[in-house]
Write a protein that holds these residues in place. Structure first.
Motif, PDB file in Angstrom:
ATOM      1  N   ASN A 140      34.051  39.143  49.793  1.00 25.76           N
ATOM      2  CA  ASN A 140      34.384  37.724  49.702  1.00 25.76           C
ATOM      3  C   ASN A 140      35.324  37.306  50.833  1.00 25.76           C
ATOM      4  O   ASN A 140      36.092  38.117  51.349  1.00 25.76           O
ATOM      5  CB  ASN A 140      35.055  37.419  48.366  1.00 25.76           C
ATOM      6  N   ALA A 141      35.255  36.028  51.189  1.00 24.79           N
ATOM      7  CA  ALA A 141      36.238  35.476  52.123  1.00 24.79           C
ATOM      8  C   ALA A 141      37.580  35.369  51.408  1.00 24.79           C
ATOM      9  O   ALA A 141      37.641  35.245  50.186  1.00 24.79           O
ATOM     10  CB  ALA A 141      35.784  34.098  52.596  1.00 24.79           C
ATOM     11  N   GLY A 142      38.652  35.466  52.173  1.00 23.64           N
ATOM     12  CA  GLY A 142      39.949  35.355  51.532  1.00 23.64           C
ATOM     13  C   GLY A 142      41.104  35.667  52.462  1.00 23.64           C
ATOM     14  O   GLY A 142      40.918  35.830  53.670  1.00 23.64           O
ATOM     15  N   LYS A 149      47.757  42.510  49.165  1.00 27.04           N
ATOM     16  CA  LYS A 149      47.335  41.431  48.270  1.00 27.04           C
ATOM     17  C   LYS A 149      46.139  40.714  48.888  1.00 27.04           C
ATOM     18  O   LYS A 149      46.221  40.190  49.998  1.00 27.04           O
ATOM     19  CB  LYS A 149      48.481  40.446  48.057  1.00 27.04           C
ATOM     20  N   PHE A 150      45.019  40.737  48.161  1.00 32.03           N
ATOM     21  CA  PHE A 150      43.829  40.029  48.633  1.00 32.03           C
ATOM     22  C   PHE A 150      43.576  38.831  47.726  1.00 32.03           C
ATOM     23  O   PHE A 150      43.390  38.975  46.514  1.00 32.03           O
ATOM     24  CB  PHE A 150      42.603  40.938  48.637  1.00 32.03           C
ATOM     25  N   LEU A 151      43.580  37.642  48.323  1.00 32.05           N
ATOM     26  CA  LEU A 151      43.387  36.405  47.578  1.00 32.05           C
ATOM     27  C   LEU A 151      42.035  35.808  47.967  1.00 32.05           C
ATOM     28  O   LEU A 151      41.883  35.253  49.060  1.00 32.05           O
ATOM     29  CB  LEU A 151      44.503  35.405  47.903  1.00 32.05           C
ATOM     30  N   PRO A 152      41.014  35.938  47.108  1.00 31.21           N
ATOM     31  CA  PRO A 152      39.694  35.382  47.443  1.00 31.21           C
ATOM     32  C   PRO A 152      39.717  33.864  47.501  1.00 31.21           C
ATOM     33  O   PRO A 152      40.411  33.203  46.720  1.00 31.21           O
ATOM     34  CB  PRO A 152      38.803  35.886  46.299  1.00 31.21           C
ATOM     35  N   VAL A 153      38.960  33.315  48.452  1.00 34.97           N
ATOM     36  CA  VAL A 153      38.880  31.863  48.634  1.00 34.97           C
ATOM     37  C   VAL A 153      37.407  31.480  48.738  1.00 34.97           C
ATOM     38  O   VAL A 153      36.660  32.069  49.528  1.00 34.97           O
ATOM     39  CB  VAL A 153      39.634  31.412  49.907  1.00 34.97           C
ATOM     40  N   ASP A 154      36.962  30.492  47.939  1.00 35.64           N
ATOM     41  CA  ASP A 154      35.546  30.107  47.974  1.00 35.64           C
ATOM     42  C   ASP A 154      35.284  29.098  49.094  1.00 35.64           C
ATOM     43  O   ASP A 154      36.185  28.730  49.861  1.00 35.64           O
ATOM     44  CB  ASP A 154      35.090  29.568  46.608  1.00 35.64           C
ATOM     45  N   GLU A 155      34.029  28.635  49.179  1.00 31.19           N
ATOM     46  CA  GLU A 155      33.617  27.749  50.272  1.00 31.19           C
ATOM     47  C   GLU A 155      34.358  26.424  50.251  1.00 31.19           C
ATOM     48  O   GLU A 155      34.492  25.749  51.281  1.00 31.19           O
ATOM     49  CB  GLU A 155      32.108  27.501  50.188  1.00 31.19           C
ATOM     50  N   ASP A 156      34.831  26.026  49.079  1.00 34.13           N
ATOM     51  CA  ASP A 156      35.558  24.759  48.962  1.00 34.13           C
ATOM     52  C   ASP A 156      37.063  24.922  49.145  1.00 34.13           C
ATOM     53  O   ASP A 156      37.827  23.967  48.957  1.00 34.13           O
ATOM     54  CB  ASP A 156      35.280  24.138  47.586  1.00 34.13           C
ATOM     55  N   GLY A 157      37.495  26.132  49.481  1.00 36.01           N
ATOM     56  CA  GLY A 157      38.906  26.381  49.695  1.00 36.01           C
ATOM     57  C   GLY A 157      39.687  26.669  48.422  1.00 36.01           C
ATOM     58  O   GLY A 157      40.923  26.739  48.459  1.00 36.01           O
ATOM     59  N   LEU A 158      38.988  26.826  47.303  1.00 34.24           N
ATOM     60  CA  LEU A 158      39.660  27.100  46.034  1.00 34.24           C
ATOM     61  C   LEU A 158      39.993  28.580  45.919  1.00 34.24           C
ATOM     62  O   LEU A 158      39.154  29.443  46.213  1.00 34.24           O
ATOM     63  CB  LEU A 158      38.772  26.671  44.857  1.00 34.24           C
ATOM     64  N   GLU A 159      41.196  28.871  45.524  1.00 29.48           N
ATOM     65  CA  GLU A 159      41.660  30.245  45.430  1.00 29.48           C
ATOM     66  C   GLU A 159      41.264  30.880  44.100  1.00 29.48           C
ATOM     67  O   GLU A 159      41.285  30.232  43.049  1.00 29.48           O
ATOM     68  CB  GLU A 159      43.179  30.295  45.601  1.00 29.48           C
ATOM     69  N   GLY A 160      40.912  32.171  44.174  1.00 30.83           N
ATOM     70  CA  GLY A 160      40.569  32.905  42.975  1.00 30.83           C
ATOM     71  C   GLY A 160      41.739  33.742  42.489  1.00 30.83           C
ATOM     72  O   GLY A 160      42.890  33.515  42.870  1.00 30.83           O
ATOM     73  N   VAL A 161      41.434  34.733  41.688  1.00 28.43           N
ATOM     74  CA  VAL A 161      42.468  35.611  41.141  1.00 28.43           C
ATOM     75  C   VAL A 161      42.813  36.679  42.184  1.00 28.43           C
ATOM     76  O   VAL A 161      41.927  37.370  42.688  1.00 28.43           O
ATOM     77  CB  VAL A 161      41.981  36.292  39.842  1.00 28.43           C
ATOM     78  N   PRO A 162      44.098  36.815  42.551  1.00 30.03           N
ATOM     79  CA  PRO A 162      44.467  37.816  43.563  1.00 30.03           C
ATOM     80  C   PRO A 162      44.265  39.243  43.059  1.00 30.03           C
ATOM     81  O   PRO A 162      44.383  39.518  41.862  1.00 30.03           O
ATOM     82  CB  PRO A 162      45.946  37.519  43.824  1.00 30.03           C
ATOM     83  N   LYS A 163      43.957  40.127  44.003  1.00 29.80           N
ATOM     84  CA  LYS A 163      43.809  41.549  43.689  1.00 29.80           C
ATOM     85  C   LYS A 163      44.848  42.328  44.495  1.00 29.80           C
ATOM     86  O   LYS A 163      45.065  42.038  45.672  1.00 29.80           O
ATOM     87  CB  LYS A 163      42.396  42.026  44.035  1.00 29.80           C
ATOM     88  N   TYR A 164      45.451  43.321  43.852  1.00 25.77           N
ATOM     89  CA  TYR A 164      46.506  44.096  44.488  1.00 25.77           C
ATOM     90  C   TYR A 164      46.049  45.543  44.684  1.00 25.77           C
ATOM     91  O   TYR A 164      45.513  46.162  43.759  1.00 25.77           O
ATOM     92  CB  TYR A 164      47.784  44.048  43.650  1.00 25.77           C
TER      93      TYR A 164
END
Length: 334
Positions: free
Chosen positions: A9-11, A21-36
């Motif tokens: 995923n983009a992020g 810390k990886f913070l996924p970001v969708d095509e609309d710029g909305l942030e998902g749940v971070p992964k550590y």
């Protein structure tokens, strides 16, 4: 035990204390749940989506000895962030350069890469020949071409033979693989599903070889079969010749013949064919399993993984360059 992490995923990737810390970001710029991810458990990162990171993070990754490999939207390998070559040694670099400059010494090593890769191709074909796949025409053609390897005097001549061997080898794929036709090798872009998987797998193999080279005294930019400068880390291309039949092709045959990947996992368009995210995830899972698969090493008399086997190949080449032992390429036994 350190492991490889694959980011599809983009992020945004950042440092949080001694954790990634990886913070996924969708095509609309909305942030998902971070992964550590605890940094001490990471050996390297493969990034297939757009990655947002700053220099502070790369400084952190460099100190931790973590490499990052990047692939574009079309699954093409675009480059790597490699930490400082902390194991490079002057004596090895001088020996490696001398073996490249001396055409006779260079040819000895280059022929080893081609003969090792060709032998492993024949082993793969024999495996399927014994399972009622009539690949005898390709097998016989390759064995005849292999007789010419030791007679070559120039790298270009040797590369020509290697190309002919691989062409005969790929002709057998239509027989080995059920329900898919290769119809010849096509790249940039791949023309169909088989070609898409080969291109993707070959890049994964190249990256795996580069990873292991980083942990040795060898300089990955000084090669013997492929010309230095054609690709930045051309020695990884040399090593990949040996391991592609063992790691990439057998993974492809398993995934397609066992229907672990299907036509819905590919994106066919006017420009060619590529794996969708679903297909890449299945391939990467099988690839990781193959790399970490262990077997009893005939010389060391202990279990080693295929990932470690690539590093052992680097060590053997290093001993040859230092005049300690003759380099013999890895030849699969089954």
């Amino acid at each position: 035990m350190k492991k490889t992490y694959y980011l599809f995923n983009a992020g945004r990737l950042s440092r949080k204390d001694y954790t990634l810390k990886f913070l996924p970001v969708d095509e609309d710029g909305l942030e998902g749940v971070p992964k550590y991810i605890p940094v001490e458990g990471v050996s390297d990162l493969f990034c297939f989506g757009s990655l947002d990171a700053n220099s502070a993070l790369y400084n952190f990754l460099g100190k931790a000895g973590i490499a990052v490999h990047f692939f574009d939207y079309y699954e093409n390998y675009t480059g790597s962030f490699c930490p400082k070559e902390y194991l490079l040694a002057g004596k090895m670099q001088i020996s490696q350069t001398r073996h490249y400059i001396d055409s006779k010494k260079r040819m000895i090593i280059a022929r080893k890469f081609v003969s090792g890769g060709a032998f492993n191709m024949t082993k793969t074909l024999r495996y399927y020949l014994n399972r009622d796949k009539d690949v005898s025409v390709s097998l016989n053609s390759i064995e005849l071409l292999m007789l010419q390897i030791e007679q070559t005097k120039e790298v270009n001549e040797l590369m020509g033979i290697e190309g002919n061997i691989r062409q005969r080898y790929y002709q057998a794929f239509d027989i080995i693989v059920n329900n898919y036709q290769m119809e010849g090798r096509s790249k940039q872009p791949p023309g169909n599903e088989l070609n898409a998987m080969i291109s993707f797998g070959n890049m994964m193999c190249y990256s795996a070889c580069l990873n292991q080279l980083y942990h040795t005294q060898l300089n990955p930019t000084i090669s013997f079969l492929h010309e230095p400068g054609f690709r930045r880390f051309s020695l990884a291309l040399d090593l990949a010749e040996i391991f592609k039949p063992v790691l990439v092709d057998r993974t492809i045959f398993r995934l397609l013949n066992k229907k672990e990947i299907s036509s819905k996992d590919f994106d066919m368009n006017m420009n060619g064919c590529m794996l969708k995210d679903s297909g890449r995830k299945v391939f990467v899972k099988a690839w990781d399993e193959r790399l970490n698969e262990t077997f009893k090493h005939p010389v060391l008399n202990r279990n080693v993984s295929y990932k470690h086997l690539i590093k052992l190949e680097c060590y053997k080449l290093g001993k040859h360059l230092l005049g300690l032992d003759e380099y013999k390429p890895y030849k699969v036994r089954w």
